[in-house]
Scaffold this motif. Structure first.
Motif, PDB file in Angstrom:
ATOM      1  N   GLY A 109       0.764  -1.140  -0.033  1.00  0.00           N
ATOM      2  CA  GLY A 109      -0.039  -0.046   0.110  1.00  0.00           C
ATOM      3  C   GLY A 109       0.826   1.337   0.044  1.00  0.00           C
ATOM      4  O   GLY A 109       0.314   2.346   0.586  1.00  0.00           O
ATOM      5  N   GLU A 125       4.194   5.041   6.287  1.00  0.00           N
ATOM      6  CA  GLU A 125       4.413   4.810   4.808  1.00  0.00           C
ATOM      7  C   GLU A 125       5.793   4.356   4.778  1.00  0.00           C
ATOM      8  O   GLU A 125       6.082   3.353   4.041  1.00  0.00           O
ATOM      9  N   ARG A 128       6.394   0.953   5.657  1.00  0.00           N
ATOM     10  CA  ARG A 128       6.187  -0.117   4.941  1.00  0.00           C
ATOM     11  C   ARG A 128       6.909  -0.110   3.842  1.00  0.00           C
ATOM     12  O   ARG A 128       7.360  -1.363   3.104  1.00  0.00           O
ATOM     13  N   THR A 148       5.323  -3.498  12.601  1.00  0.00           N
ATOM     14  CA  THR A 148       3.997  -2.671  12.749  1.00  0.00           C
ATOM     15  C   THR A 148       3.787  -1.831  13.891  1.00  0.00           C
ATOM     16  O   THR A 148       2.623  -1.376  13.824  1.00  0.00           O
ATOM     17  N   GLN A 151       1.546   1.235  12.266  1.00  0.00           N
ATOM     18  CA  GLN A 151       0.629   0.676  11.548  1.00  0.00           C
ATOM     19  C   GLN A 151      -0.858   0.558  12.056  1.00  0.00           C
ATOM     20  O   GLN A 151      -0.945  -0.074  13.078  1.00  0.00           O
ATOM     21  N   ASN A 155      -3.137  -1.580   7.591  1.00  0.00           N
ATOM     22  CA  ASN A 155      -1.812  -1.697   7.085  1.00  0.00           C
ATOM     23  C   ASN A 155      -0.956  -2.602   7.761  1.00  0.00           C
ATOM     24  O   ASN A 155      -0.029  -3.386   7.360  1.00  0.00           O
ATOM     25  N   ARG A 158      -1.498  -5.634   5.848  1.00  0.00           N
ATOM     26  CA  ARG A 158      -0.896  -5.766   4.853  1.00  0.00           C
ATOM     27  C   ARG A 158       0.610  -6.302   5.204  1.00  0.00           C
ATOM     28  O   ARG A 158       1.294  -6.947   4.498  1.00  0.00           O
TER      29      ARG A 158
END
Ligand code: ATP
Ligand code: MG
Length: 196
Positions: A109, A125, A128, A148, A151, A155, A158
């Motif tokens: 994402g 972001e 990730r 994580t 997040q 997310n 993900r």
């Protein structure tokens, strides 16, 4: 096979760990218990003061190939002026196609940062992107320090799905975490300090 034998280093005392490929291992412990310290040793950023950390019999500190050991440090270590795709290609030493990098960024994402300097992304972001970089090559050992932590639920899902796909593909993934969303999937857990 990853082997941590009789390791003492900073706050870590007599740590033992053995794990095989295709496994997800969680490292837990309170803040300051040494999770990041152990991640650094596993990643081979430094050598233990006492004991050994080896991957297939070789000290991890001697391994610099991202296909063997990939890592998400707690502070991410992205090159902020470079795009997400450039960060991924750099780690892979250009040995992957741009489309492969774009595919895993999309899966996590963060396609929005593919062609933009990652320093312009939010912390979640950027995290990730760092996870995408670590999972790009199905490396033998993947070390994730609280992947994580920044997040939200969608997310985190993900990230966890991408981690589980890496385990399925044969990587040994070792992740420090407090996050029950991720802990639930661990094959086993190594508690550090008091284990909280
Ligand atoms: N570069 C360093 N030099 C000396 N001591 C350090 C260094 N980095 C960390 N420490 C110390 O080692 C201990 C363990 O730190 P570490 O970062 O491994 O903990 P952690 O379990 O990852 O904590 P957190 O959950 O807050 O990330 C801390 O007491 C810290 O002060
Ligand atoms: Mg830490």
């Amino acid at each position: 096979m990853l082997s941590v034998r009789d390791v003492s280093h900073g706050v870590l005392k007599d740590v033992e760990l053995s794990a095989d490929s295709g496994t997800l291992v969680a490292l837990t412990g309170h803040s300051g218990s040494g999770k990041s310290t152990l991640c650094h040793l596993l990643a081979g950023f430094e050598r233990p003061e006492q004991g050994t950390v080896t991957l297939e019999g070789r000290p991890t500190a001697e391994i610099t190939d991202w296909r063997q050991i990939a890592v998400v440090p707690q502070r991410l270590a992205l090159l902020e002026q470079l795009t997400a795709v450039e960060n991924l290609l750099l780690a892979a030493r250009l040995a992957v196609e741009t489309t492969q990098a774009e595919k895993i960024l999309d899966r996590l994402g963060v396609d929005v940062l593919a062609e933009r300097p990652v320093g312009q992304g939010s912390i979640g972001e950027q995290q990730r992107v760092a996870v995408a970089r670590a999972l790009l090559l199905d490396s033998s050992l993947v070390v994730l320090d609280e992947p994580t932590a920044h997040q939200d639920d969608d997310n985190a899902r993900r990230v966890i799905d991408a981690v589980l796909a890496g385990v399925e593909a044969g990587s040994l993934v070792i992740t420090s975490t407090h996050d029950p969303r991720l802990l639930n999937h661990a094959g086993f857990t190594l508690p550090l300090g008091t284990g909280l």
